[in-house]
Write a protein that holds these residues in place. Structure first.
Motif, PDB file in Angstrom:
ATOM      1  N   VAL A 175      11.155   1.916  12.018  1.00 41.15           N
ATOM      2  CA  VAL A 175       9.818   1.558  12.479  1.00 41.15           C
ATOM      3  C   VAL A 175       9.920   0.352  13.410  1.00 41.15           C
ATOM      4  CG1 VAL A 175       7.552   0.691  11.789  1.00 41.15           C
ATOM      5  CG2 VAL A 175       8.703   2.435  10.396  1.00 41.15           C
ATOM      6  N   GLY A 177       8.000  -2.545  14.624  1.00 40.76           N
ATOM      7  CA  GLY A 177       6.815  -3.225  14.091  1.00 40.76           C
ATOM      8  C   GLY A 177       5.866  -3.797  15.124  1.00 40.76           C
ATOM      9  N   PRO A 184       2.570   1.098  14.769  1.00 43.20           N
ATOM     10  CA  PRO A 184       3.429   0.996  13.596  1.00 43.20           C
ATOM     11  C   PRO A 184       2.835   1.652  12.355  1.00 43.20           C
ATOM     12  CG  PRO A 184       3.450  -1.065  14.786  1.00 43.20           C
ATOM     13  CD  PRO A 184       2.427  -0.206  15.456  1.00 43.20           C
ATOM     14  N   GLN A 187       3.680   5.167  12.563  1.00 43.64           N
ATOM     15  CA  GLN A 187       5.104   5.377  12.281  1.00 43.64           C
ATOM     16  C   GLN A 187       5.372   5.340  10.774  1.00 43.64           C
ATOM     17  OE1 GLN A 187       7.883   3.075  14.702  1.00 43.64           O
ATOM     18  NE2 GLN A 187       6.281   2.734  16.222  1.00 43.64           N
ATOM     19  N   ARG A 188       4.765   4.391  10.097  1.00 42.55           N
ATOM     20  CA  ARG A 188       4.970   4.289   8.650  1.00 42.55           C
ATOM     21  C   ARG A 188       4.432   5.527   7.944  1.00 42.55           C
ATOM     22  NH1 ARG A 188       2.495  -1.000   9.712  1.00 42.55           N
ATOM     23  NH2 ARG A 188       4.186  -2.437  10.296  1.00 42.55           N
ATOM     24  N   SER A 191       6.856   8.416   8.583  1.00 40.92           N
ATOM     25  CA  SER A 191       8.108   8.253   7.839  1.00 40.92           C
ATOM     26  C   SER A 191       7.907   8.545   6.357  1.00 40.92           C
ATOM     27  CB  SER A 191       8.661   6.840   8.027  1.00 40.92           C
ATOM     28  OG  SER A 191       7.796   5.861   7.456  1.00 40.92           O
ATOM     29  N   GLU A 192       6.736   8.175   5.828  1.00 46.74           N
ATOM     30  CA  GLU A 192       6.450   8.462   4.414  1.00 46.74           C
ATOM     31  C   GLU A 192       6.260   9.956   4.205  1.00 46.74           C
ATOM     32  OE1 GLU A 192       3.213   7.242   0.920  1.00 46.74           O
ATOM     33  OE2 GLU A 192       3.062   6.366   2.918  1.00 46.74           O
ATOM     34  N   VAL A 198      13.497   4.246   5.125  1.00 41.67           N
ATOM     35  CA  VAL A 198      12.847   3.499   6.202  1.00 41.67           C
ATOM     36  C   VAL A 198      13.414   2.091   6.343  1.00 41.67           C
ATOM     37  CG1 VAL A 198      10.643   2.667   7.097  1.00 41.67           C
ATOM     38  CG2 VAL A 198      10.731   4.817   5.825  1.00 41.67           C
ATOM     39  N   GLU A 200      12.497  -1.375   9.019  1.00 43.04           N
ATOM     40  CA  GLU A 200      11.543  -1.850  10.022  1.00 43.04           C
ATOM     41  C   GLU A 200      12.100  -3.089  10.716  1.00 43.04           C
ATOM     42  OE1 GLU A 200       6.816  -3.153  10.440  1.00 43.04           O
ATOM     43  OE2 GLU A 200       7.472  -1.748   8.889  1.00 43.04           O
TER      44      GLU A 200
END
Length: 225
Positions: A175, A177, A184, A187-188, A191-192, A198, A200
């Motif tokens: 990620v 930030g 971001p 992106q989080r 990714s989850e 992950v 960052e």
């Protein structure tokens, strides 16, 4: 240990941006290939990536930045792909496209300076490019990226995923930030959703240029899985 790495660039860029990542990985003994795809259509970009994967001599870490995340999601079902690494990247699900993922931006998210399409292709405003895409790069480097940007085809932006590779392949996600292109928070969330491991870093969208060591650390982790 996986020793092969294939790097896939994103929109408005080409493979030369991977130079620092390439050099660090090859110094570590990895065999690195950089895909030079034209970002005209997702289907063609995935096909070009698969041809590079065909050339690998064993298990491979497939890495994608930005729109390259959609490309590796589509191409990453290749039999030689053992791990996926998303670098500030889109991670669409089946039937989704980049268009789908950007249709409803998070409240307060910066608006990327995308110019109206011309002949089916998108460019970023050259004057706004450095702040939006590469705010943590030296001014000359950011300006060069702005001046050398590769037009992004609407068929690439709207190309849907047929079978998402992340559903069957372990994934890692870096990620950025301080990203002003892909928020971001988005992106989080991506990714989850894909169940990625992950990391960052406080970086602009050009994290693969400004923080190559962070990208390499994640590739090493994926290669050792």
């Amino acid at each position: 240990m996986i020793r092969n790495v294939v790097l896939v660039h994103g929109a408005w860029a080409d493979g030369s941006g991977w130079r620092a990542v390439h050099d660090l990985l090859t110094a570590d003994g990895y065999s690195v290939s950089v895909v030079q795809h034209p970002t005209v259509s997702l289907a063609d970009d995935a096909a070009i990536t698969r041809r590079v994967l065909d050339q690998q001599d064993g298990p491979t870490v497939l890495v994608g930045h930005s729109y390259g995340g959609a490309v590796i999601t589509e191409a990453g079902t290749h039999e030689k792909v053992a791990a996926l690494v998303y670098v500030a990247a889109f991670a669409p699900d089946q039937g989704e496209s980049v268009n789908t993922l950007i249709a409803d931006p998070p409240p307060g998210a910066p608006t990327p300076p995308i110019l109206p399409p011309v002949d089916g292709f998108l460019l970023l405003d050259r004057e706004k490019f450095p702040a939006a895409f590469a705010a943590d790069l030296p001014a000359d480097d950011a300006r060069f990226l702005a001046d050398s940007q590769l037009p992004w085809g609407l068929e690439a932006v709207g190309g849907p995923i047929t079978e998402p590779a992340w559903r069957s392949t372990p994934s890692w996600y870096l990620v950025a930030g301080d990203d002003h292109m892909i928020p971001p928070v988005a992106q989080r969330a991506m990714s989850e959703r894909i169940g990625a491991t992950v990391t960052e870093v406080a970086s602009s969208h050009a994290v693969y240029v400004s923080h190559p060591e962070s990208v390499v650390a994640l590739v090493r982790a994926a290669a050792g899985a």
